[in-house]
Design a protein around this motif. Structure first.
Motif, PDB file in Angstrom:
ATOM      1  N   GLN A 230      24.008   2.287  -7.286  1.00  0.00           N
ATOM      2  CA  GLN A 230      22.725   2.928  -6.997  1.00  0.00           C
ATOM      3  C   GLN A 230      22.457   3.114  -5.515  1.00  0.00           C
ATOM      4  O   GLN A 230      21.919   4.146  -5.088  1.00  0.00           O
ATOM      5  CB  GLN A 230      21.595   2.100  -7.621  1.00  0.00           C
ATOM      6  CG  GLN A 230      20.206   2.645  -7.333  1.00  0.00           C
ATOM      7  CD  GLN A 230      19.127   1.648  -7.702  1.00  0.00           C
ATOM      8  OE1 GLN A 230      18.695   1.601  -8.827  1.00  0.00           O
ATOM      9  NE2 GLN A 230      18.693   0.851  -6.737  1.00  0.00           N
ATOM     10  N   TYR A 235      22.696   8.604  -4.748  1.00  0.00           N
ATOM     11  CA  TYR A 235      21.396   8.888  -5.368  1.00  0.00           C
ATOM     12  C   TYR A 235      20.301   9.121  -4.329  1.00  0.00           C
ATOM     13  O   TYR A 235      20.281   8.464  -3.277  1.00  0.00           O
ATOM     14  CB  TYR A 235      20.968   7.729  -6.290  1.00  0.00           C
ATOM     15  CG  TYR A 235      21.861   7.585  -7.493  1.00  0.00           C
ATOM     16  CD1 TYR A 235      21.640   8.343  -8.638  1.00  0.00           C
ATOM     17  CD2 TYR A 235      22.954   6.715  -7.479  1.00  0.00           C
ATOM     18  CE1 TYR A 235      22.478   8.230  -9.750  1.00  0.00           C
ATOM     19  CE2 TYR A 235      23.795   6.588  -8.586  1.00  0.00           C
ATOM     20  CZ  TYR A 235      23.549   7.356  -9.718  1.00  0.00           C
ATOM     21  OH  TYR A 235      24.378   7.250 -10.804  1.00  0.00           O
ATOM     22  N   PRO A 238      13.349   7.260  -3.758  1.00  0.00           N
ATOM     23  CA  PRO A 238      13.341   6.411  -4.956  1.00  0.00           C
ATOM     24  C   PRO A 238      13.453   7.139  -6.294  1.00  0.00           C
ATOM     25  O   PRO A 238      13.249   6.493  -7.322  1.00  0.00           O
ATOM     26  CB  PRO A 238      11.967   5.751  -4.865  1.00  0.00           C
ATOM     27  CG  PRO A 238      11.091   6.807  -4.287  1.00  0.00           C
ATOM     28  CD  PRO A 238      11.964   7.615  -3.364  1.00  0.00           C
ATOM     29  N   THR A 239      13.751   8.434  -6.302  1.00  0.00           N
ATOM     30  CA  THR A 239      13.774   9.102  -7.614  1.00  0.00           C
ATOM     31  C   THR A 239      15.003   8.705  -8.421  1.00  0.00           C
ATOM     32  O   THR A 239      15.031   8.893  -9.631  1.00  0.00           O
ATOM     33  CB  THR A 239      13.775  10.639  -7.457  1.00  0.00           C
ATOM     34  OG1 THR A 239      14.940  11.020  -6.695  1.00  0.00           O
ATOM     35  CG2 THR A 239      12.522  11.122  -6.752  1.00  0.00           C
ATOM     36  N   LEU A 240      16.029   8.180  -7.719  1.00  0.00           N
ATOM     37  CA  LEU A 240      17.263   7.742  -8.383  1.00  0.00           C
ATOM     38  C   LEU A 240      17.913   8.867  -9.177  1.00  0.00           C
ATOM     39  O   LEU A 240      18.467   8.645 -10.266  1.00  0.00           O
ATOM     40  CB  LEU A 240      17.010   6.516  -9.250  1.00  0.00           C
ATOM     41  CG  LEU A 240      16.343   5.333  -8.535  1.00  0.00           C
ATOM     42  CD1 LEU A 240      16.265   4.133  -9.464  1.00  0.00           C
ATOM     43  CD2 LEU A 240      17.043   4.973  -7.247  1.00  0.00           C
ATOM     44  N   THR A 241      17.816  10.059  -8.644  1.00  0.00           N
ATOM     45  CA  THR A 241      18.531  11.196  -9.229  1.00  0.00           C
ATOM     46  C   THR A 241      19.809  11.435  -8.429  1.00  0.00           C
ATOM     47  O   THR A 241      19.844  11.263  -7.203  1.00  0.00           O
ATOM     48  CB  THR A 241      17.673  12.470  -9.207  1.00  0.00           C
ATOM     49  OG1 THR A 241      17.144  12.634  -7.887  1.00  0.00           O
ATOM     50  CG2 THR A 241      16.518  12.358 -10.181  1.00  0.00           C
ATOM     51  N   LEU A 242      20.842  11.852  -9.128  1.00  0.00           N
ATOM     52  CA  LEU A 242      22.127  12.107  -8.488  1.00  0.00           C
ATOM     53  C   LEU A 242      21.968  13.241  -7.470  1.00  0.00           C
ATOM     54  O   LEU A 242      21.343  14.265  -7.759  1.00  0.00           O
ATOM     55  CB  LEU A 242      23.139  12.487  -9.576  1.00  0.00           C
ATOM     56  CG  LEU A 242      24.612  12.378  -9.219  1.00  0.00           C
ATOM     57  CD1 LEU A 242      24.983  10.960  -8.817  1.00  0.00           C
ATOM     58  CD2 LEU A 242      25.452  12.833 -10.416  1.00  0.00           C
ATOM     59  N   LYS A 243      22.528  13.051  -6.291  1.00  0.00           N
ATOM     60  CA  LYS A 243      22.344  14.047  -5.234  1.00  0.00           C
ATOM     61  C   LYS A 243      23.009  15.367  -5.593  1.00  0.00           C
ATOM     62  O   LYS A 243      24.041  15.383  -6.286  1.00  0.00           O
ATOM     63  CB  LYS A 243      22.919  13.515  -3.922  1.00  0.00           C
ATOM     64  CG  LYS A 243      22.042  12.444  -3.287  1.00  0.00           C
ATOM     65  CD  LYS A 243      22.563  12.023  -1.926  1.00  0.00           C
ATOM     66  CE  LYS A 243      21.607  11.019  -1.278  1.00  0.00           C
ATOM     67  NZ  LYS A 243      22.175  10.411  -0.059  1.00  0.00           N
ATOM     68  N   PRO A 244      22.446  16.492  -5.110  1.00  0.00           N
ATOM     69  CA  PRO A 244      23.062  17.805  -5.353  1.00  0.00           C
ATOM     70  C   PRO A 244      24.477  17.813  -4.790  1.00  0.00           C
ATOM     71  O   PRO A 244      24.759  17.167  -3.778  1.00  0.00           O
ATOM     72  CB  PRO A 244      22.165  18.760  -4.574  1.00  0.00           C
ATOM     73  CG  PRO A 244      20.883  18.037  -4.358  1.00  0.00           C
ATOM     74  CD  PRO A 244      21.225  16.586  -4.294  1.00  0.00           C
ATOM     75  N   LEU A 246      27.088  16.535  -6.147  1.00  0.00           N
ATOM     76  CA  LEU A 246      27.898  15.612  -6.940  1.00  0.00           C
ATOM     77  C   LEU A 246      27.957  16.131  -8.372  1.00  0.00           C
ATOM     78  O   LEU A 246      26.986  16.685  -8.876  1.00  0.00           O
ATOM     79  CB  LEU A 246      27.293  14.207  -6.910  1.00  0.00           C
ATOM     80  CG  LEU A 246      27.331  13.541  -5.541  1.00  0.00           C
ATOM     81  CD1 LEU A 246      26.543  12.239  -5.554  1.00  0.00           C
ATOM     82  CD2 LEU A 246      28.768  13.278  -5.104  1.00  0.00           C
ATOM     83  N   THR A 253      24.455  17.421 -17.213  1.00  0.00           N
ATOM     84  CA  THR A 253      23.484  16.385 -17.538  1.00  0.00           C
ATOM     85  C   THR A 253      24.155  15.347 -18.413  1.00  0.00           C
ATOM     86  O   THR A 253      25.263  15.532 -18.875  1.00  0.00           O
ATOM     87  CB  THR A 253      22.250  16.997 -18.237  1.00  0.00           C
ATOM     88  OG1 THR A 253      21.326  15.949 -18.535  1.00  0.00           O
ATOM     89  CG2 THR A 253      22.624  17.705 -19.522  1.00  0.00           C
ATOM     90  N   LEU A 257      27.535  11.680 -16.022  1.00  0.00           N
ATOM     91  CA  LEU A 257      27.362  11.995 -14.590  1.00  0.00           C
ATOM     92  C   LEU A 257      27.453  10.737 -13.728  1.00  0.00           C
ATOM     93  O   LEU A 257      27.786  10.822 -12.537  1.00  0.00           O
ATOM     94  CB  LEU A 257      25.970  12.588 -14.314  1.00  0.00           C
ATOM     95  CG  LEU A 257      25.557  13.899 -14.945  1.00  0.00           C
ATOM     96  CD1 LEU A 257      24.251  14.356 -14.316  1.00  0.00           C
ATOM     97  CD2 LEU A 257      26.642  14.925 -14.783  1.00  0.00           C
ATOM     98  N   HIS A 258      27.136   9.619 -14.313  1.00  0.00           N
ATOM     99  CA  HIS A 258      26.985   8.403 -13.510  1.00  0.00           C
ATOM    100  C   HIS A 258      28.278   7.609 -13.378  1.00  0.00           C
ATOM    101  O   HIS A 258      28.284   6.486 -12.896  1.00  0.00           O
ATOM    102  CB  HIS A 258      25.822   7.574 -14.060  1.00  0.00           C
ATOM    103  CG  HIS A 258      24.568   8.387 -14.130  1.00  0.00           C
ATOM    104  ND1 HIS A 258      23.858   8.736 -13.008  1.00  0.00           N
ATOM    105  CD2 HIS A 258      23.954   9.015 -15.168  1.00  0.00           C
ATOM    106  CE1 HIS A 258      22.838   9.516 -13.361  1.00  0.00           C
ATOM    107  NE2 HIS A 258      22.876   9.694 -14.660  1.00  0.00           N
TER     108      HIS A 258
END
Lengths: 263, 263
Positions: A230, A235, A238-244, A246, A253, A257-258
């Motif tokens: 994390q 990421y 704090p949204t913890l979304t995968l960066k553009p 990647l 989706t 992805l992780h």
């Protein structure tokens, strides 16, 4: 190694129970130290509730996570929970043996996590700031430990294939492997899954037992699942979304992805 | 409507408990019949084990699914399980209120499904042949009933977005919505999810309560999730893999394949 085996099936003679014995015997024969938590045999209490926090004010609104933090900090958790926490601290490797019931763990094992993963013990550590959102998903208490699931499944492998109706088995197990184990820092081995559990002949069993022994011999060297840590830069915080950028296509989706496939 | 509400939180004063009361009150005020299963208040037994099958031979290897089939067929299930099955038959709509703990249901609710979904009652019906693989995933006992989850989540909606670290919320809830509800025939409504459950102010609560009431007013008319019916032609049988050509790119994978977006 110091191995804790957590077992969650009501029948010792089940396929899962037999494989649990295979694991115990194989690890002992390799000279490892083995401890067990046979949840049904222990009559483990499945539900988290007010009785888990004997010091919590009886008239206060019960917030389970906060109550667990207080009880952990003041050493007032119940003895059964304390014993499991001690085992987790002792072990360097934890193996979970359970049947997949309705696409997830048996209730008794789910309840083990709910009760043993106290806030402040298994999670809720580390700073929360713009670059670091708690010690979790790749950091945390269990960061130098390994964990593996050994799962029996009633139906066919095809049903859990990439296009199978149940969903890919790695996605089905993601909430456990990623959400419970990796979350608390464990390095997670690929799960060992045995299908068609209810129809297995004796000859097939011996083959399955040997396949499991092979995995156990490689516990220390098997490459773990490369979930993305994390706080390592993949990421937004704090949204913890995968960066553009990647995983290439930003429309991709899903759980996969992780996993960092380049790693 | 005849609505069964299953509630799984140990604290009536929790956000989830408050929303449960909102649901009861709103449905009654609309003139619907309401029955409830407040699992913690009922001291529901969470684990499925030998005690669930009082007529099962004590020295026989326990196979939970087969034991449940025998007990259901011979009317020897325990009274608590029979009562829940009767409620399910009575209801035309079932609403589940629970907090998302560790990316799935509380253990007590998982155990409700394990114990109440007897083989021969909730599944295991219909023929198995080259064109039809049991009455399940879109067929089965509950085929004319609707179901909806009302879920409270501690963390942020972004964490459960398409690229969020927890995975998309629809994927997180797929094992429940698809694997338990749609599997047994239910028509499944989109889940009602409330985030940041532990930090909610009173004013926010009133807004959330009203959002829930709106969903409840539309229970009978809301479009259900268009999961693909197992036996309607989209799947190879018996591998239950999605046929080539559906979802276009054959490399696509994951739970979302099993929703027909054209529908």
């Amino acid at each position: 190694m110091k191995v804790l085996i957590v077992f969650a099936h009501p029948e010792p003679q089940s396929l899962n129970g037999s494989l649990y014995q295979v694991t115990i015997n194989e690890l002992k024969s390799q000279g490892h130290q083995v401890r067990t938590s046979d949840l049904y045999a222990m009559k483990w209490k499945s539900e988290i509730d007010r009785a888990d926090f004997p010091s919590y004010p009886v008239d206060a609104r019960l917030r389970p996570a906060f109550a667990s933090a207080e009880a952990y900090a003041s050493n007032t958790l119940t003895d059964d929970v304390k014993a499991e926490q001690e085992k987790l601290l002792w072990a360097d490797t934890v193996i979970f043996h359970f049947p997949l019931w309705w696409y997830s763990m048996p209730a008794i094992l789910k309840g083990w996590f709910e009760r043993v993963y106290s806030l402040g013990f298994a999670y809720g550590k580390g700073e929360y700031n713009e670059k670091h959102w708690g010690d979790r998903y790749g950091e945390g208490l269990f960061v130098n430990k390994r964990a593996m699931l050994v799962v029996t499944v009633g139906s066919w492998p095809e049903h859990y294939s990439a296009r199978g109706i149940a969903g890919p088995i790695d996605d089905v197990l993601y909430p456990v492997n990623h959400g419970l184990l990796f979350y608390a820092g464990f390095q997670v081995l690929p799960s060992h899954v045995v299908y068609r559990a209810d129809k297995m002949a004796e000859t097939t069993f011996e083959r399955e037992a040997e396949a499991l022994r092979e995995k156990l011999r490689a516990l220390e060297t098997t490459k773990t699942i490369s979930y993305r840590a994390q706080n390592a830069g993949d990421y937004e915080i704090p949204t913890l979304t995968l960066k553009p950028g990647l995983e290439g296509d930003s429309t991709a989706t899903g759980f996969s992805l992780h996993i960092d496939k380049s790693n």
